[in-house]
Scaffold this motif. Sequence first.
Motif, mmCIF file in Angstrom:
data_model
loop_
_atom_site.group_PDB
_atom_site.id
_atom_site.type_symbol
_atom_site.label_atom_id
_atom_site.label_comp_id
_atom_site.label_asym_id
_atom_site.label_seq_id
_atom_site.Cartn_x
_atom_site.Cartn_y
_atom_site.Cartn_z
ATOM 1 N N VAL A 1 1.084 -1.061 0.002
ATOM 2 C CA VAL A 1 -0.005 0.050 0.187
ATOM 3 C C VAL A 1 0.937 1.292 -0.022
ATOM 4 C CG1 VAL A 1 -1.656 1.334 1.396
ATOM 5 C CG2 VAL A 1 -1.770 -1.071 0.895
ATOM 6 N N THR A 2 1.896 1.190 0.570
ATOM 7 C CA THR A 2 2.887 2.357 0.843
ATOM 8 C C THR A 2 3.407 2.752 -0.490
ATOM 9 O OG1 THR A 2 2.927 2.192 3.162
ATOM 10 C CG2 THR A 2 4.711 3.482 1.906
ATOM 11 N N ALA B 1 2.137 1.979 -3.550
ATOM 12 C CA ALA B 1 1.079 2.566 -4.171
ATOM 13 C C ALA B 1 0.759 3.815 -3.903
ATOM 14 C CB ALA B 1 -0.263 1.716 -4.317
ATOM 15 N N PHE B 2 0.993 4.191 -2.599
ATOM 16 C CA PHE B 2 0.608 5.740 -2.223
ATOM 17 C C PHE B 2 1.924 6.472 -2.590
ATOM 18 C CE2 PHE B 2 1.356 8.885 1.041
ATOM 19 C CZ PHE B 2 -0.097 9.446 1.063
ATOM 20 N N HIS C 1 1.176 7.233 -5.994
ATOM 21 C CA HIS C 1 0.152 8.298 -6.262
ATOM 22 C C HIS C 1 0.739 9.835 -6.025
ATOM 23 C CE1 HIS C 1 -4.019 9.907 -5.484
ATOM 24 N NE2 HIS C 1 -3.515 10.359 -4.601
ATOM 25 N N TYR D 1 0.131 2.410 -9.890
ATOM 26 C CA TYR D 1 0.102 2.131 -8.539
ATOM 27 C C TYR D 1 0.513 0.761 -8.595
ATOM 28 C CZ TYR D 1 -3.205 5.845 -7.869
ATOM 29 O OH TYR D 1 -3.597 7.245 -7.911
ATOM 30 N N PRO E 1 -2.041 1.141 6.516
ATOM 31 C CA PRO E 1 -2.458 0.880 5.207
ATOM 32 C C PRO E 1 -3.972 1.340 4.787
ATOM 33 C CG PRO E 1 -1.541 -1.334 6.192
ATOM 34 C CD PRO E 1 -1.555 -0.259 7.183
ATOM 35 N N LEU E 2 -4.860 1.227 5.775
ATOM 36 C CA LEU E 2 -6.140 1.577 5.727
ATOM 37 C C LEU E 2 -6.341 3.168 5.468
ATOM 38 C CD1 LEU E 2 -8.038 -0.688 8.296
ATOM 39 C CD2 LEU E 2 -8.003 -0.965 5.780
ATOM 40 N N LEU F 1 -4.675 4.074 1.939
ATOM 41 C CA LEU F 1 -5.822 3.740 1.017
ATOM 42 C C LEU F 1 -7.047 4.961 1.170
ATOM 43 C CD1 LEU F 1 -5.944 -0.026 1.348
ATOM 44 C CD2 LEU F 1 -5.187 1.194 -0.951
ATOM 45 N N ILE G 1 -5.531 7.897 -0.750
ATOM 46 C CA ILE G 1 -5.651 7.660 -2.381
ATOM 47 C C ILE G 1 -7.049 7.642 -2.911
ATOM 48 C CG2 ILE G 1 -5.244 5.794 -4.022
ATOM 49 C CD1 ILE G 1 -2.982 4.798 -2.390
ATOM 50 N N ALA G 2 -7.861 6.930 -2.182
ATOM 51 C CA ALA G 2 -9.408 6.966 -2.576
ATOM 52 C C ALA G 2 -9.853 8.476 -2.779
ATOM 53 C CB ALA G 2 -10.331 6.103 -1.978
ATOM 54 N N TRP H 1 -8.046 10.532 -5.504
ATOM 55 C CA TRP H 1 -7.837 10.007 -6.807
ATOM 56 C C TRP H 1 -8.749 10.581 -7.822
ATOM 57 C CZ3 TRP H 1 -10.326 5.893 -9.828
ATOM 58 C CH2 TRP H 1 -9.409 5.334 -11.020
#
Length: 188
Positions: free
Chosen positions: A18-19, A21-22, A25, A41, A177-178, A181, A184-185, A188
Amino acid sequence: MTLRKFVGLFQFGVLDLVTGAFIAHLLHSVFYGGRAPLWMYAFGAAVAVLPDFDILLALSRKKELDLKHRDTLFHQPLLAAATPGIILAFISPFWALLWLLPLIWHYLHDTVGESMGVQWLYPLSNLKFAVYDVDKKGRRVLFAAHAVDYPGMTLDEALEKKFYRLTLTSIIEAILPLILLMIIALTW
């Protein structure tokens, strides 16, 4: 492999995924603005877990897993991160950062918080450096430098210590991670 061990291994890797992907981002937002393509990502997440690639090799060969995989090329930042990062910097600063930052995150994650450490200075030094380590006798050490042959924890001991019981580390590794995420959401 038991379901319990599989879930523990997933917990080890999910924060890095997750990090990564972050980081992809954030970098895409800074360099290009707008939405990053999904493959970017995935690329950031893959780079962030690249140092643990040898775990997949062990699983495919049905070998017993241990934390000795941190002695391989994948866990030697000067060789695995800095050298390709410098080469990529001549091609594109964006790609250099997308290579370096997820890897550096992974190495920091493996260095801090009851870890056996990382060989940050290899090939100049064989020592593994750890911040806030717990030795075999249960003593907490703020900064440790271990020889490569330091026995450290077995995989089962690490899973027991970090995920099978409620600790500050397990809480952080479940919540962070939550949060990433959600960021990101929402952006985005």
